[in-house]
Design a protein around this motif. Structure first.
Motif, mmCIF file in Angstrom:
data_model
loop_
_atom_site.group_PDB
_atom_site.id
_atom_site.type_symbol
_atom_site.label_atom_id
_atom_site.label_comp_id
_atom_site.label_asym_id
_atom_site.label_seq_id
_atom_site.Cartn_x
_atom_site.Cartn_y
_atom_site.Cartn_z
ATOM 1 N N TYR A 6 -41.039 40.739 59.355
ATOM 2 C CA TYR A 6 -41.202 42.140 59.393
ATOM 3 C C TYR A 6 -40.540 42.530 58.134
ATOM 4 N N SER A 7 -41.436 42.966 57.228
ATOM 5 C CA SER A 7 -40.725 43.051 55.872
ATOM 6 C C SER A 7 -39.900 44.353 55.892
ATOM 7 N N SER A 8 -39.709 45.139 56.740
ATOM 8 C CA SER A 8 -38.736 46.154 56.627
ATOM 9 C C SER A 8 -37.564 46.111 57.472
ATOM 10 N N SER A 9 -37.569 44.665 58.172
ATOM 11 C CA SER A 9 -36.302 44.540 59.136
ATOM 12 C C SER A 9 -35.128 44.012 58.735
ATOM 13 N N SER A 10 -35.171 43.586 57.187
ATOM 14 C CA SER A 10 -34.009 42.880 57.025
ATOM 15 C C SER A 10 -32.631 43.365 57.114
ATOM 16 N N ASP A 11 -31.667 42.905 57.669
ATOM 17 C CA ASP A 11 -30.344 43.611 58.116
ATOM 18 C C ASP A 11 -29.750 43.617 56.706
ATOM 19 N N GLU A 12 -29.557 42.472 56.113
ATOM 20 C CA GLU A 12 -28.682 42.604 54.996
ATOM 21 C C GLU A 12 -29.216 41.500 53.855
ATOM 22 N N VAL A 69 -32.880 46.813 62.662
ATOM 23 C CA VAL A 69 -31.817 47.757 62.687
ATOM 24 C C VAL A 69 -32.516 48.943 61.563
ATOM 25 N N THR A 70 -33.474 48.739 60.619
ATOM 26 C CA THR A 70 -33.862 49.578 59.629
ATOM 27 C C THR A 70 -35.265 49.617 60.221
ATOM 28 N N PRO A 71 -35.635 51.106 60.875
ATOM 29 C CA PRO A 71 -37.040 51.454 61.343
ATOM 30 C C PRO A 71 -37.980 51.571 60.329
ATOM 31 N N HIS A 72 -39.181 51.009 60.767
ATOM 32 C CA HIS A 72 -40.244 50.881 59.811
ATOM 33 C C HIS A 72 -40.796 52.298 59.709
ATOM 34 N N ILE A 73 -41.126 52.640 58.225
ATOM 35 C CA ILE A 73 -41.536 53.882 57.876
ATOM 36 C C ILE A 73 -43.079 53.704 57.281
ATOM 37 N N GLU A 74 -44.115 54.150 57.738
ATOM 38 C CA GLU A 74 -45.319 53.856 57.154
ATOM 39 C C GLU A 74 -45.218 54.410 55.663
ATOM 40 N N GLY A 75 -45.642 53.686 54.764
ATOM 41 C CA GLY A 75 -45.544 54.169 53.290
ATOM 42 C C GLY A 75 -44.651 53.877 52.419
ATOM 43 N N ASN A 76 -43.445 53.450 53.014
ATOM 44 C CA ASN A 76 -42.009 53.086 52.756
ATOM 45 C C ASN A 76 -41.880 51.753 52.357
ATOM 46 N N TRP A 77 -41.273 51.115 51.246
ATOM 47 C CA TRP A 77 -41.396 49.815 50.704
ATOM 48 C C TRP A 77 -40.047 49.391 50.738
ATOM 49 N N PRO A 78 -39.594 48.291 51.776
ATOM 50 C CA PRO A 78 -38.156 47.971 51.966
ATOM 51 C C PRO A 78 -37.679 47.248 50.718
ATOM 52 N N SER A 134 -27.297 45.158 46.938
ATOM 53 C CA SER A 134 -27.811 46.487 47.462
ATOM 54 C C SER A 134 -27.725 46.362 48.940
ATOM 55 N N ARG A 135 -27.489 47.368 49.521
ATOM 56 C CA ARG A 135 -27.936 47.714 50.939
ATOM 57 C C ARG A 135 -29.666 47.626 51.069
ATOM 58 N N PRO A 136 -30.036 47.255 52.303
ATOM 59 C CA PRO A 136 -31.278 47.419 52.449
ATOM 60 C C PRO A 136 -31.816 48.777 52.374
ATOM 61 N N ILE A 137 -32.640 49.066 51.224
ATOM 62 C CA ILE A 137 -32.986 50.418 50.856
ATOM 63 C C ILE A 137 -34.595 50.474 50.926
ATOM 64 N N GLY A 138 -35.168 51.804 50.605
ATOM 65 C CA GLY A 138 -36.443 51.768 50.681
ATOM 66 C C GLY A 138 -37.159 52.859 49.762
ATOM 67 N N PHE A 139 -38.313 52.707 49.187
ATOM 68 C CA PHE A 139 -38.858 53.677 48.436
ATOM 69 C C PHE A 139 -40.327 53.981 48.612
ATOM 70 N N GLY A 291 -40.973 45.344 49.102
ATOM 71 C CA GLY A 291 -42.074 44.832 49.817
ATOM 72 C C GLY A 291 -42.103 43.187 49.832
ATOM 73 N N ASN A 292 -42.988 42.755 49.444
ATOM 74 C CA ASN A 292 -43.073 40.988 49.532
ATOM 75 C C ASN A 292 -43.411 40.877 47.941
ATOM 76 N N VAL A 293 -43.031 41.695 47.090
ATOM 77 C CA VAL A 293 -43.173 41.560 45.562
ATOM 78 C C VAL A 293 -41.646 41.222 45.129
ATOM 79 N N VAL A 294 -41.388 40.143 44.574
ATOM 80 C CA VAL A 294 -40.319 39.866 44.075
ATOM 81 C C VAL A 294 -40.171 39.815 42.275
ATOM 82 N N THR A 295 -39.354 40.492 41.778
ATOM 83 C CA THR A 295 -39.252 40.653 40.318
ATOM 84 C C THR A 295 -37.769 39.702 39.986
ATOM 85 N N SER A 296 -38.027 38.784 39.097
ATOM 86 C CA SER A 296 -36.829 38.324 38.501
ATOM 87 C C SER A 296 -36.370 38.812 37.192
ATOM 88 N N ILE A 297 -35.013 39.247 37.045
ATOM 89 C CA ILE A 297 -34.705 39.956 35.826
ATOM 90 C C ILE A 297 -33.746 39.178 35.301
#
Length: 312
Positions: A6-12, A69-78, A134-139, A291-297
């Protein structure tokens, strides 16, 4: 059984896993681990940061009883910002033995009290650990790329160099909703205060995009933008010291630890204190998972001269 994500279900945390199998026994003594193999490149692990989603509903039975604990919202990227740590072989075995010591002594407590490890996957493969920034956030789709670009720019022009941190013992902490409790390794404040600086930058960027901050009293309960300021990347005058909040989760349980488990944790901490003291976590980059894309900085090795963080 198919793997579920569940890509949008991460607690922390980005590496929260379900119930794990016991670590396979090894003929070699655990106190004498074999020499480390060369580590895999960080980007290799990023390619496999998530499994394929095969379910669109919350099914706790597939995740050791965990609930979204973070509800899934269509079009929202966790989204989550964090530091990733791959323990070496000599670091991995003491941590595994530490968790086993607690799990073996609480096995009679029932399924809800079972201690689940973050150290291995369902197949027994070692997993990375992390420190949240960060906290679990979404864009929304139209904001996610700009957010990552802003975060990269902030890090590239910051004065934060690669650094290392040491550990200060074990503790139990709950997530925001108190639906899970985590066994964590507390961290010591590093030289030059690198963790607080990384969090400070992360919080300022997420707040500019209307998201809540982590471990801070400022704007924590609101998603409004903070006051606009024209500060350079190296200005830390308004930075808060939240050193006591940083931690590395190594296991979890669904119920609040009772007094017996807390006592066992203190005993295990004493037993493993020397081995924990020898661990050094090297921090050379931060990661942003959208989402499922990881960017290393990567953290810069030299100063880049340019405009301030909030200058045009």
């Amino acid at each position: 059984m198919a793997l579920v994500d569940y890509s949008s279900s991460s607690d922390e945390d980005p590496n929260a896993t379900g119930e794990v199998l016991p670590v396979p026994s090894l003929k070699r003594k655990r106190d004498e681990p074999s020499p480390d193999l060369p580590p895999l490149p960080s980007k290799f692990h990023d390619l496999y940061a998530s499994t394929t989603r095969v379910s669109t509903r919350d099914d706790p039975s597939l995740h050791g009883g965990r609930k979204r604990v973070t509800p899934h919202i269509e079009g929202n990227w966790p989204t989550h910002i964090y530091v990733e740590w791959y323990p070496s072989t000599i670091e991995y075995f003491p941590l595994t033995n530490l968790i086993s010591s607690l799990r073996d002594k609480t096995v009679h407590e029932g399924a809800e009290c079972r201690i689940h490890s973050f150290l291995t996957s369902d197949l027994g493969a070692p997993l990375p650990l992390h420190i949240s920034l960060s906290r679990p956030i979404g864009f929304a789709t139209e904001h996610k790329d700009a957010f990552v670009d802003s975060l990269q720019r902030a890090i590239n022009f910051s004065s934060i160099r690669p650094f290392s941190i040491s550990l200060s013992g074990l503790d139990w902490v709950a997530n925001f909703e108190k639906t899970r409790w985590f066994l964590v390794l507390r961290t010591r404040r590093p030289e030059l205060d690198g963790l607080n600086k990384l969090l400070h930058l992360s919080n300022r960027i997420v707040q500019e995009y209307g998201q809540p901050a982590l471990y801070t009293s400022r704007f924590l309960q609101t998603k409004r933008k903070p006051p606009a300021r024209k500060l350079p990347y190296t200005d830390w005058d308004d930075m808060e010291d939240v050193s006591d909040s940083f931690h590395i989760s190594i296991a979890w349980t669904l119920t609040s630890p009772n007094e017996e488990l807390l006592k066992l944790t203190r005993t295990v901490t004493t037993d493993y204190v020397e081995k924990l003291d020898r661990i050094q976590v090297q921090i050379r980059e931060i990661k942003s998972k959208v989402g499922n894309v990881v960017t290393s900085i990567p953290l810069p090795n030299s100063v880049i001269v340019g405009k301030g963080l909030f200058e045009g």
